[in-house]
Scaffold this active site. Structure first.
Site, PDB file in Angstrom:
ATOM      1  N   LYS A   1      37.901 108.338 102.973  1.00  0.00           N
ATOM      2  CA  LYS A   1      37.788 109.760 102.641  1.00  0.00           C
ATOM      3  C   LYS A   1      36.668 110.352 103.501  1.00  0.00           C
ATOM      4  O   LYS A   1      35.664 110.868 102.988  1.00  0.00           O
ATOM      5  CB  LYS A   1      37.498 109.931 101.140  1.00  0.00           C
ATOM      6  CG  LYS A   1      38.732 109.803 100.258  1.00  0.00           C
ATOM      7  CD  LYS A   1      39.724 110.958 100.399  1.00  0.00           C
ATOM      8  CE  LYS A   1      39.240 112.223  99.712  1.00  0.00           C
ATOM      9  NZ  LYS A   1      40.214 113.350  99.928  1.00  0.00           N
TER      10      LYS A   1
ATOM     11  N   TYR B   1      31.842  99.074  93.828  1.00  0.00           N
ATOM     12  CA  TYR B   1      31.905  97.994  92.844  1.00  0.00           C
ATOM     13  C   TYR B   1      30.541  97.333  92.629  1.00  0.00           C
ATOM     14  O   TYR B   1      30.298  96.736  91.589  1.00  0.00           O
ATOM     15  CB  TYR B   1      32.911  96.914  93.295  1.00  0.00           C
ATOM     16  CG  TYR B   1      34.326  97.173  92.839  1.00  0.00           C
ATOM     17  CD1 TYR B   1      34.992  98.340  93.180  1.00  0.00           C
ATOM     18  CD2 TYR B   1      35.005  96.240  92.064  1.00  0.00           C
ATOM     19  CE1 TYR B   1      36.289  98.574  92.774  1.00  0.00           C
ATOM     20  CE2 TYR B   1      36.308  96.466  91.644  1.00  0.00           C
ATOM     21  CZ  TYR B   1      36.945  97.622  92.003  1.00  0.00           C
ATOM     22  OH  TYR B   1      38.231  97.846  91.578  1.00  0.00           O
TER      23      TYR B   1
ATOM     24  N   ASP C   1      41.722  98.775  95.757  1.00  0.00           N
ATOM     25  CA  ASP C   1      42.175  98.466  94.397  1.00  0.00           C
ATOM     26  C   ASP C   1      43.363  99.353  94.036  1.00  0.00           C
ATOM     27  O   ASP C   1      44.396  98.875  93.565  1.00  0.00           O
ATOM     28  CB  ASP C   1      41.009  98.689  93.416  1.00  0.00           C
ATOM     29  CG  ASP C   1      41.386  98.312  91.996  1.00  0.00           C
ATOM     30  OD1 ASP C   1      42.078  97.300  91.815  1.00  0.00           O
ATOM     31  OD2 ASP C   1      40.987  99.042  91.071  1.00  0.00           O
TER      32      ASP C   1
ATOM     33  N   ASP D   1      43.936 109.502 100.083  1.00  0.00           N
ATOM     34  CA  ASP D   1      44.906 110.168  99.199  1.00  0.00           C
ATOM     35  C   ASP D   1      46.253 110.335  99.893  1.00  0.00           C
ATOM     36  O   ASP D   1      47.314 110.091  99.310  1.00  0.00           O
ATOM     37  CB  ASP D   1      44.358 111.522  98.673  1.00  0.00           C
ATOM     38  CG  ASP D   1      43.859 112.451  99.776  1.00  0.00           C
ATOM     39  OD1 ASP D   1      43.680 111.996 100.925  1.00  0.00           O
ATOM     40  OD2 ASP D   1      43.634 113.646  99.480  1.00  0.00           O
TER      41      ASP D   1
ATOM     42  N   ASP E   1      47.787  98.402  94.104  1.00  0.00           N
ATOM     43  CA  ASP E   1      48.693  98.528  92.953  1.00  0.00           C
ATOM     44  C   ASP E   1      49.920  99.363  93.324  1.00  0.00           C
ATOM     45  O   ASP E   1      51.037  99.059  92.902  1.00  0.00           O
ATOM     46  CB  ASP E   1      47.984  99.186  91.753  1.00  0.00           C
ATOM     47  CG  ASP E   1      47.360  98.154  90.821  1.00  0.00           C
ATOM     48  OD1 ASP E   1      46.923  97.093  91.323  1.00  0.00           O
ATOM     49  OD2 ASP E   1      47.308  98.389  89.601  1.00  0.00           O
TER      50      ASP E   1
HETATM   51  C1  IPM Z   1      42.001  93.700  91.099  1.00  0.00           C
HETATM   52  C2  IPM Z   1      41.601  94.020  89.685  1.00  0.00           C
HETATM   53  C3  IPM Z   1      40.095  93.885  89.547  1.00  0.00           C
HETATM   54  C4  IPM Z   1      39.453  94.920  90.444  1.00  0.00           C
HETATM   55  C5  IPM Z   1      39.558  93.972  88.113  1.00  0.00           C
HETATM   56  C6  IPM Z   1      40.247  93.014  87.177  1.00  0.00           C
HETATM   57  C7  IPM Z   1      38.067  93.758  88.075  1.00  0.00           C
HETATM   58  O1  IPM Z   1      42.066  95.260  89.318  1.00  0.00           O
HETATM   59  O2  IPM Z   1      41.654  92.617  91.583  1.00  0.00           O
HETATM   60  O3  IPM Z   1      42.672  94.535  91.720  1.00  0.00           O
HETATM   61  O4  IPM Z   1      39.254  96.072  90.021  1.00  0.00           O
HETATM   62  O5  IPM Z   1      39.145  94.595  91.583  1.00  0.00           O
HETATM   63 MG    MG Z   2      43.353  96.171  90.766  1.00  0.00          MG
END
Ligand code: IPM
Ligand code: MG
Length: 368
Positions: A197, A146, A254, A230, A258
């Site tokens: 990884k 990042y 990240d 993975d 999710d």
């Molecule tokens: C998160 C989001 C952010 C990230 C974006 C909005 C920059 O997806 O906090 O998970 O990628 O970290």
């Molecule tokens: Mg995210």
């Protein structure tokens, strides 16, 4: 926080559904203040696309200064498709979030994924797989790909271009997030999976080495499992309850968070805390709390967004920044009760009639 001062809480609503969900969390906070259970001064500022539109900068300097002063920050969400087209790349809304993370050195991102009883059927996985699920992703947040340099466009000798991102981790960056994760593991089930990884990436190899060293040196009573990122993603949807804490880097964190979010029924339920180092002397620690979901531009302004992830982020703030476990639990119990009563916003409704963000806020406050 200065001992005789009221704690300062900064609300950064941001874009899309941000204002709608932060409004509901604010009402919860104000309810505590009104009841005399909590004192704080609340201020607001704009970040993201709205700030760019009004001030030409997604994170204006005065807002950054305010953020550095605040005892805790609650952020809604940043970003919307229109800004992808309109804003220059270095002024896109996400820059606000990334700069806040960097400038406040918010390296430790805690993302709990807990499946509320009432939502077992809202998950896309079989109920028995998610019932009782309670895991925590500890994501490194201020380094890795990042932020690594070089970054961006490079001109090739033949005039064509190539674009570069750099994944880099120093030993100190790995050590500090690893220690946070192991400390938390001690307070939980004493099992930690570290996802990397190492089979492909040099940084992955180094990550694994440092995590192992910390384990051996300071945390050997915690069970440490290294897992390839993975495989970790696959295991999360195959048998999520095998995990308690997942420690991982910025990018994998990240993605994996999710995935973990969906296990709980909706991305609309997941809270997070992003923490800096605690100053030994003053006890001060930069802290930003935000829902894991995004700005949901498709439903923005309709008053139907799920405010629970933001309200649960407020609970994390009360627990971590202000050491008010009592208030944090009251919020979490109120959420559980509202869900048990069948109150659902559209994203988590199964057969129930969906209610508005405001009605959900009302329900939580009534429960308090
Ligand atoms: C998160 C989001 C952010 C990230 C974006 C909005 C920059 O997806 O906090 O998970 O990628 O970290
Ligand atoms: Mg995210």
């Amino acid at each position: 926080m200065a001992s005789d001062d009221k704690p300062a809480i900064l609300l950064l609503a941001g874009d899309g559904i941000g204002p709608e969900i932060v409004t509901q969390a604010r009402r919860v906070l104000e309810a505590f203040i009104k009841q005399g259970d909590f004192v704080a001064t609340i201020s607001d500022a704009q970040v993201g696309g709205v700030a760019w539109l009004e001030e030409g900068d997604p994170l204006p300097e005065h807002v950054l200064a305010q953020a550095k002063e605040a005892d805790a920050i609650l952020l809604g969400a940043v970003g919307a498709p229109r800004f992808d087209l309109e804003a220059p790349r270095d002024k896109r809304p996400e820059v606000a979030l990334l700069r806040l993370r960097k400038e406040l050195d918010l390296f430790a991102n805690l993302r709990p994924a807990k499946c509320f009883k009432a939502l077992v059927d809202a998950s896309s996985l079989k109920p028995e797989l998610v019932q009782g699920l309670d895991l925590l992703i500890v994501r490194e947040l201020s380094a890795g790909v990042y932020f690594g340099k070089p970054r961006g466009e490079e001109k090739m000798p033949d005039g064509s271009s190539r674009w570069v991102d750099t994944q880099a981790y120093s030993e100190a960056e790995i050590v500090r997030i690893t220690d946070v994760a192991f400390e938390l593991a001690r307070q939980r089930r004493a099992v930690l999976h570290s996802a990397d990884k190492a089979n492909v990436m040099e940084t992955g190899y180094f990550w694994r080495k440092i995590v192992s060293e910390r384990h051996k040196k300071k945390f050997s009573e915690v069970t440490l499992n290294h897992i390839l990122a993975d495989n970790c993603a696959m295991q999360l949807v195959r048998e999520p309850k095998q995990f308690d804490i997942i420690l991982t880097d910025n990018l994998f964190g990240d993605l994996l968070s999710d995935v973990a979010a969906m296990l709980t029924g909706s991305l609309g339920m997941l809270a997070s805390a992003s923490l800096g180092t605690r100053d030994e002397k003053s006890g001060r620690q930069n802290a930003l709390y935000e829902p894991v979901h995004g700005s949901a531009p498709d439903i923005a302004g309709k008053g139907i967004a799920n405010p629970l992830a933001t309200i649960l982020s407020l609970a994390m703030m009360l627990r971590i920044s202000f050491e008010r476990e009592d208030l944090a639990s009251r919020v979490e119990n109120a959420v559980e009760t509202a869900l048990m009563r069948g109150l659902r916003t559209a994203d988590i409704a199964i057969s129930e009639k969906p209610i508005s963000s405001e009605a959900m806020g009302d329900a939580i406050i009534a429960e308090l």
